[in-house]
Design a protein around this motif. Structure first.
Motif, PDB file in Angstrom:
ATOM      1  N   PHE A  67       0.917  -1.417   0.069  1.00 37.62           N
ATOM      2  CA  PHE A  67       0.198  -0.262   0.279  1.00 37.62           C
ATOM      3  C   PHE A  67       1.275   1.074  -0.156  1.00 37.62           C
ATOM      4  CE2 PHE A  67      -2.654  -3.112   1.247  1.00 37.62           C
ATOM      5  CZ  PHE A  67      -3.675  -2.795   1.279  1.00 37.62           C
ATOM      6  N   LEU A  69       0.589   5.326   1.265  1.00 40.18           N
ATOM      7  CA  LEU A  69       0.163   5.867   2.078  1.00 40.18           C
ATOM      8  C   LEU A  69       0.955   7.285   1.309  1.00 40.18           C
ATOM      9  CD1 LEU A  69      -0.255   3.512   3.545  1.00 40.18           C
ATOM     10  CD2 LEU A  69      -0.380   4.738   5.205  1.00 40.18           C
ATOM     11  N   PRO A 109      -8.312   5.423   4.851  1.00 42.99           N
ATOM     12  CA  PRO A 109      -9.183   5.348   3.671  1.00 42.99           C
ATOM     13  C   PRO A 109      -8.295   6.771   2.888  1.00 42.99           C
ATOM     14  CG  PRO A 109     -10.573   5.014   4.791  1.00 42.99           C
ATOM     15  CD  PRO A 109      -9.704   5.923   5.891  1.00 42.99           C
ATOM     16  N   SER A 111      -5.686   8.639   3.137  1.00 45.74           N
ATOM     17  CA  SER A 111      -3.828   8.398   2.945  1.00 45.74           C
ATOM     18  C   SER A 111      -3.421   7.172   1.831  1.00 45.74           C
ATOM     19  CB  SER A 111      -4.036   8.045   4.577  1.00 45.74           C
ATOM     20  OG  SER A 111      -4.080   9.258   5.308  1.00 45.74           O
ATOM     21  N   ILE A 112      -4.604   6.310   2.032  1.00 47.32           N
ATOM     22  CA  ILE A 112      -4.301   5.101   1.782  1.00 47.32           C
ATOM     23  C   ILE A 112      -4.578   5.737  -0.568  1.00 47.32           C
ATOM     24  CG2 ILE A 112      -4.168   2.704   0.063  1.00 47.32           C
ATOM     25  CD1 ILE A 112      -5.627   2.129   2.589  1.00 47.32           C
ATOM     26  N   LEU A 115      -2.366   0.743  -4.092  1.00 44.93           N
ATOM     27  CA  LEU A 115      -1.707  -0.807  -3.613  1.00 44.93           C
ATOM     28  C   LEU A 115      -1.477  -1.426  -5.207  1.00 44.93           C
ATOM     29  CD1 LEU A 115      -2.597  -3.225  -1.729  1.00 44.93           C
ATOM     30  CD2 LEU A 115      -4.568  -3.530  -2.984  1.00 44.93           C
ATOM     31  N   PHE A 126      -8.076  -0.676  -6.343  1.00 42.41           N
ATOM     32  CA  PHE A 126      -8.217  -0.563  -4.449  1.00 42.41           C
ATOM     33  C   PHE A 126      -8.930   0.917  -4.717  1.00 42.41           C
ATOM     34  CE2 PHE A 126      -7.918   0.303  -0.383  1.00 42.41           C
ATOM     35  CZ  PHE A 126      -7.902  -1.282   0.134  1.00 42.41           C
ATOM     36  N   ASP A 127     -10.645   0.958  -4.565  1.00 39.12           N
ATOM     37  CA  ASP A 127     -10.895   2.052  -4.264  1.00 39.12           C
ATOM     38  C   ASP A 127     -10.776   2.345  -2.365  1.00 39.12           C
ATOM     39  OD1 ASP A 127     -12.309   4.160  -4.147  1.00 39.12           O
ATOM     40  OD2 ASP A 127     -14.300   3.369  -4.556  1.00 39.12           O
ATOM     41  N   ALA A 128     -10.095   3.162  -2.013  1.00 35.42           N
ATOM     42  CA  ALA A 128      -9.657   3.000  -0.533  1.00 35.42           C
ATOM     43  C   ALA A 128     -10.679   3.695   0.579  1.00 35.42           C
ATOM     44  CB  ALA A 128      -8.336   4.206   0.325  1.00 35.42           C
ATOM     45  N   ASP A 131     -12.707   1.049   0.342  1.00 31.98           N
ATOM     46  CA  ASP A 131     -12.469  -0.919  -0.292  1.00 31.98           C
ATOM     47  C   ASP A 131     -11.631  -1.211   1.461  1.00 31.98           C
ATOM     48  OD1 ASP A 131     -13.833  -1.431  -2.452  1.00 31.98           O
ATOM     49  OD2 ASP A 131     -11.039  -2.013  -3.869  1.00 31.98           O
ATOM     50  N   TRP A 132     -11.500   0.393   1.845  1.00 34.36           N
ATOM     51  CA  TRP A 132     -10.692   0.064   3.215  1.00 34.36           C
ATOM     52  C   TRP A 132     -11.496  -0.515   4.531  1.00 34.36           C
ATOM     53  CZ3 TRP A 132      -6.542  -0.564   5.268  1.00 34.36           C
ATOM     54  CH2 TRP A 132      -6.177  -0.155   6.811  1.00 34.36           C
TER      55      TRP A 132
END
Length: 173
Positions: A67, A69, A109, A111-112, A115, A126-128, A131-132
Motif C-alpha cells: 500500500f 500512503l 482511507p 491517505s491510501i 496498492l 483499490f478504491d480506498a 474498500d478500506w
C-alpha cells in the motif's frame, strides 16, 4: 505561487496469508536446531531445511501487497484532528491528541493512494474510501497498527530531506 509541494509518501507491506508465518517459524526453529548440532551443520538435512524456509519466504512474498500512503495537506490533517478529539479519560487518546477509535478509520482511507503486488509491482484496483472499511475489519490488529503508525509518521514526522549515514560512509573516498 509557483512552488510545487510533493507530500511525503511511504509504503506498508501486508502479507495476505499470515498463516504461512507459523510454518516459517516452525521450519526456522528446526533449521536453527539442526545447525546447533555440529555433526549436521553442513549436512544435506540442514540444506533441505534451509531450502524449505526459503520456499515459505518466497510464498509469503508472493502473497504480499504494498500500500502507498501519502501525507495529507496540513489543513486537511487539522480538520481530521478537530473532528476526532481525544475521548475523556483515555491516556492513549490524550497522548496522540485524537480519538484513536475513530480517527484512523477516517484518515486512513484518504491517505491510501495506491496498492500493488510486491512480486511484480502490478497495480491492484483499490478504491480506498469504499474498500478500506472491509479490509480494516479483516486485517490483524498488528497490521492495522502498522497503518496507523505510518500515517502518523507521514503527517507528524520529519519534514526535511533524509540523510543516510550508511550511504555517506560507503561513498567517502
Amino acid at each position: 505561487m509557483s512552488l510545487t509541494i510533493n507530500r511525503a509518501e511511504t509504503t506498508v507491506e501486508v502479507c495476505t496469508d499470515l498463516a504461512l508465518k507459523a510454518q516459517h517459524e516452525q521450519l526456522e526453529r528446526a533449521l536453527l536446531e539442526a545447525r546447533r548440532d555440529q555433526r549436521t551443520m553442513a549436512s544435506q538435512a540442514v540444506r533441505d531445511l534451509a531450502e524449505k524456509v526459503r520456499e515459505v519466504e518466497h510464498e509469503m512474498a508472493a502473497q504480499t501487497v504494498v500500500f502507498t500512503l501519502r501525507a495529507l495537506p496540513h489543513k486537511r490533517w487539522a480538520e481530521f484532528e478537530e473532528a476526532h478529539p481525544p475521548s475523556e479519560g483515555n491516556d492513549e487518546d490524550k497522548s496522540l491528541g485524537v480519538n484513536t477509535s475513530t480517527f484512523f478509520d477516517a484518515v486512513l482511507p484518504v491517505s491510501i493512494v495506491g496498492l500493488a503486488r510486491k512480486s511484480d509491482g502490478e497495480p491492484i484496483p483499490f478504491d480506498a474510501p469504499n474498500d478500506w472499511p472491509a479490509l480494516a475489519d479483516e486485517i490483524s490488529n498488528a497490521q492495522y497498527n502498522e497503518f496507523a503508525l505510518t500515517v502518523l509518521r507521514l503527517n507528524r514526522g520529519v519534514t526535511g530531506a533524509p540523510f543516510s549515514q550508511a550511504a555517506s560512509l560507503a561513498t567517502q573516498s
